[in-house]
Motif scaffolding. Structure first.
Motif, short mmCIF file in Angstrom:
data_model
loop_
_atom_site.label_atom_id
_atom_site.label_comp_id
_atom_site.label_asym_id
_atom_site.label_seq_id
_atom_site.Cartn_x
_atom_site.Cartn_y
_atom_site.Cartn_z
N ALA A 97 -52.31 -8.07 6.45
CA ALA A 97 -51.55 -8.45 7.65
C ALA A 97 -50.45 -7.42 7.93
CB ALA A 97 -50.94 -9.83 7.47
N ALA B 186 -51.92 -6.75 11.35
CA ALA B 186 -51.56 -7.83 12.29
C ALA B 186 -50.78 -7.25 13.47
CB ALA B 186 -50.73 -8.88 11.57
N VAL C 71 -46.49 -11.83 16.27
CA VAL C 71 -47.41 -12.92 15.90
C VAL C 71 -46.97 -14.19 16.61
CG1 VAL C 71 -48.29 -14.33 13.99
CG2 VAL C 71 -47.90 -11.87 13.66
N ILE D 98 -49.87 -18.60 13.62
CA ILE D 98 -50.77 -18.27 12.50
C ILE D 98 -51.83 -19.36 12.39
CG2 ILE D 98 -50.93 -17.89 9.99
CD1 ILE D 98 -47.86 -17.13 10.15
N THR E 40 -44.09 -11.55 8.50
CA THR E 40 -43.82 -12.01 9.87
C THR E 40 -42.80 -13.16 9.86
OG1 THR E 40 -44.77 -13.09 11.83
CG2 THR E 40 -45.88 -13.51 9.76
N LEU F 149 -53.04 -14.27 14.65
CA LEU F 149 -53.18 -13.91 13.23
C LEU F 149 -53.93 -15.05 12.56
CD1 LEU F 149 -52.75 -12.32 10.64
CD2 LEU F 149 -50.40 -13.16 10.53
N THR G 78 -56.02 -10.01 18.42
CA THR G 78 -56.07 -10.87 17.22
C THR G 78 -56.37 -10.06 15.96
OG1 THR G 78 -56.82 -12.76 18.52
CG2 THR G 78 -57.29 -12.83 16.15
N HIS G 79 -55.71 -10.40 14.89
CA HIS G 79 -56.13 -9.91 13.57
C HIS G 79 -56.69 -11.07 12.76
CE1 HIS G 79 -56.49 -8.02 9.73
NE2 HIS G 79 -55.78 -9.00 9.21
N THR H 148 -58.06 -12.00 8.85
CA THR H 148 -58.34 -11.66 7.45
C THR H 148 -59.31 -12.70 6.92
OG1 THR H 148 -56.21 -10.58 7.05
CG2 THR H 148 -57.39 -11.41 5.12
#
Lengths: 317, 317
Positions: B122, B126, B130, B133, B153, B197, B218-219, B221
C-alpha cells in the motif's frame, strides 16, 4: 503450546533409565516392514566460514509422534573453542501437530542411536564366542561402540587402532577404568589377526582392512562410512563374506561399503540382506562359528525417531 | 548450547518495541537483489486425522542468522478445542550453527509478516488520497491488514465483507473500539463502489471482485491466494490494471492471482513487476491518482527471515 525443553544433561540422565538397544532394534524391523516415512533431507551449505546444515524428518505410520532433527557441522568452530557439531530434535504429536518436546541433545542422541545399532548388528551376526573385540577409531564412537556391546558379549579384551598416540592413550585409560583389558595399536594387522568381532568407526576414505587379513568366523560392523567417498573395508572382504547386511538396502546402494563393493562388481544387490529382516528371520542370521559376516551401517532415520520417542516416553512427556 | 526460548507472550511484547514494516520492506529489496537462499520446502502429509506440516528454511547471504520455520495445520484440532495451526521458528547463527533462539510464535509472526507486507504494498501503490478502505475477510488478517495500514494512511473509514453475520459483528465491534468507522456487508459490490484501497484476505477459490466493479485509481492487494487453487480476483482485473506487482516473480507464476491471469492468457510475464524493485525504483511505482494497481502477495521466505531477525535483535539475543 507448551513444549518440554530437554537439556543434554537431562537427556543423559534419562538414558540411564532405559535400554536404547531394543528400541533401535524395533526401529530396524519397522523400517524393513515399510512402515516409516522419510522425505528427502533438507540441506543448507555455507562457504565462509564453511558449514553445512541438514534437516532430517520423518515418522512411523499411525504412531504418536513425528520428528524433525536438525544437525550442523561448522568445522572452524574449533578455532573459537566451540563444538563443530550442533543439533536438536523436535518431537511433535502426529495427531495434532502440537510440539511436545525440544530435545537439545547437541548430537548426543545420534551417537547413542549409532552405538545401539552396532550392538544390534553384533547381537544377530557376531560369533557366539567372541575372543577379542577390535575397534578402529579411538573417538567417541570407538568408545561407545565398545560399551554398548556390554549386553551382547562378556568379552572384555579389546584392541583399539588409531593414528594419534595421545588419543590412543586416553582411550586406553578411560576404557581400563571401565573394566576392559585394552591394547592399543597403529597397525591394522594386529586387529584382524586376534579379533573375531571388529568395529570400524573412522572417517577413513581408504580401506583399513584387506581381505587376506580376515580370519574365518569374524564379524565386522562398518559404521564409519556414511557417504559415497568414505571407505573402511577392502571391497573383497564383502565379496568373501558369507553374509552382508545393510541397515537400509536403498541407502547402501548410494553410500558406504556396500556401495563401493557393488560399484566394483564384487557384490550383487540381491545378495544383500536388510538388518530389519535379519532380526526377524533366523534363516538370515549367522549359521556357524565359521562364517564371515559384515554389517554396513549408514544410519537410518527410524533410529532417531525411535530414540527420540523413547526419551520422550521415559520423561513422561 | 543455551538457546533463548521465546514465548508467544514475549514475542507479542517485543513487537511493540519495533516497527515490522520497514524490516519487511528491506526484506523484499534484499530478495529482489537475489541475496536470499531458499531451498525447497519440506513437507509431511498425514491422513488420519488429516494434517500437513511444512518446513521452510533459508538465509540472507553473509548475514548473522539462518532460519528454520515449522508450521502445521491439523484441521480436526478444533473438535478437541485446540488451534488447528501450530508453528515455531528456530534462529541459528550463520557463522557457527549455534541455535540462538526458539521462537514459539504459534504462527503469529506469519500473521505479522503478512500484514506488514500488505502495508509495504500500500505504501508504494495505494493512491495518495485514500477515500475508504475495503477489506474482504473478517478474520485475523482482515483485522491485521487494516491496523498495519495505520502508518501508511490516515483513512479511518472501512467497509468489511464477510460471509458470517456473527464474524462481521465481532469485527466491527473490535475495530470501532480501535477508532475506525466500520460498515459491514455481505455484498462485494458495496466495497468496489466506495473504496479505492482494497485488500482481499480470504481463502476464496472463486473471484470476489469482477473487473467492471473496479473504479479508476483503485489499488488492490490480494493476499489470500497463496496456492494454485485459491483465487480472489477476476483475472481481467489484472488485465485492466496499469501496474501488477508480485512479491516474488518466480512464485507468482505457480500460484495466486498472477498465476491465474497468466494461465488465462490475459497477463504477460514481462509486464509483472517485483515488489522489491518497485520499492527501489520510483519509475515502477504508482504515477497518478487514476491508475489501477494490483499487488499479489503469496508470501516469501525472506519475510520470516527478516521478522525473526528483528525479534531476536530487539530481545538482545
Amino acid at each position: 503450546m507448551n513444549p518440554r525443553i530437554v537439556s543434554l544433561v537431562e537427556i543423559k540422565n534419562v538414558l540411564n533409565r532405559f535400554d536404547p538397544i531394543p528400541c533401535i532394534e524395533e526401529g530396524f524391523v519397522i523400517y524393513s516392514q515399510g512402515k516409516v516415512e522419510v522425505p528427502p533431507v533438507g540441506e543448507m551449505v555455507f562457504k565462509d566460514p564453511p558449514g553445512d546444515v541438514h534437516i532430517k524428518y520423518g515418522y512411523i505410520h499411525d504412531n504418536d509422534y513425528y520428528i524433525i532433527k536438525i544437525a550442523s557441522g561448522f568445522y572452524e568452530n574449533v578455532k573459537l573453542g566451540l563444538s563443530s557439531s550442533n543439533g536438536l530434535i523436535l518431537v511433535f504429536k502426529q495427531k495434532t501437530g502440537e510440539l511436545a518436546a525440544i530435545l537439545l541433545d547437541e548430537a548426543h542422541l545420534t551417537n547413542v542411536r549409532t552405538a545401539a545399532a552396532g550392538a544390534v548388528a553384533a547381537k544377530y551376526l557376531a560369533p557366539r564366542n567372541v575372543q577379542r573385540i577390535g575397534i578402529f577409531g579411538a573417538g567417541i564412537q570407538g568408545r561407545m561402540q565398545l560399551t554398548y556391546l556390554e549386553s551382547i558379549t562378556d568379552c572384555k579384551d579389546v584392541i583399539v587402532w588409531g593414528i594419534h598416540q595421545k588419543e590412543l592413550d586416553a582411550y586406553r585409560e578411560e576404557m581400563v577404568s571401565l573394566g576392559y583389558r585394552v591394547q592399543i595399536t597403529m597397525k591394522s594387522l594386529e586387529i584382524a589377526s586376534t579379533c573375531n568381532l571388529i568395529i570400524t568407526a573412522t572417517p577413513s576414505e581408504t580401506p583399513l582392512l584387506s581381505v587376506d587379513q580376515i580370519q574365518r568366523g569374524t564379524h565386522i560392523t562398518a559404521m564409519g562410512s556414511d557417504t559415497a567417498c568414505k571407505n573402511e573395508l577392502d571391497t573383497r572382504i564383502l565379496q568373501k563374506a558369507d553374509i552382508v547386511v545393510a541397515d537400509s538396502l536403498d541407502q547402501s546402494l548410494f553410500r558406504g561399503e556396500i556401495y563401493k563393493a557393488v560399484q566394483a562388481g564384487v557384490l550383487k544387490r540381491d545378495a544383500i540382506r536388510e538388518l530389519g529382516n535379519v532380526i526377524q528371520e533366523k534363516e538370515l542370521q549367522r549359521k556357524s562359528e565359521e562364517q564371515i559376516t559384515v554389517a554396513d551401517l549408514t544410519g537410518v532415520a527410524v533410529q532417531y525417531i525411535q530414540i527420540s520417542k523413547a526419551v520422550v516416553k521415559a520423561l513422561n512427556i
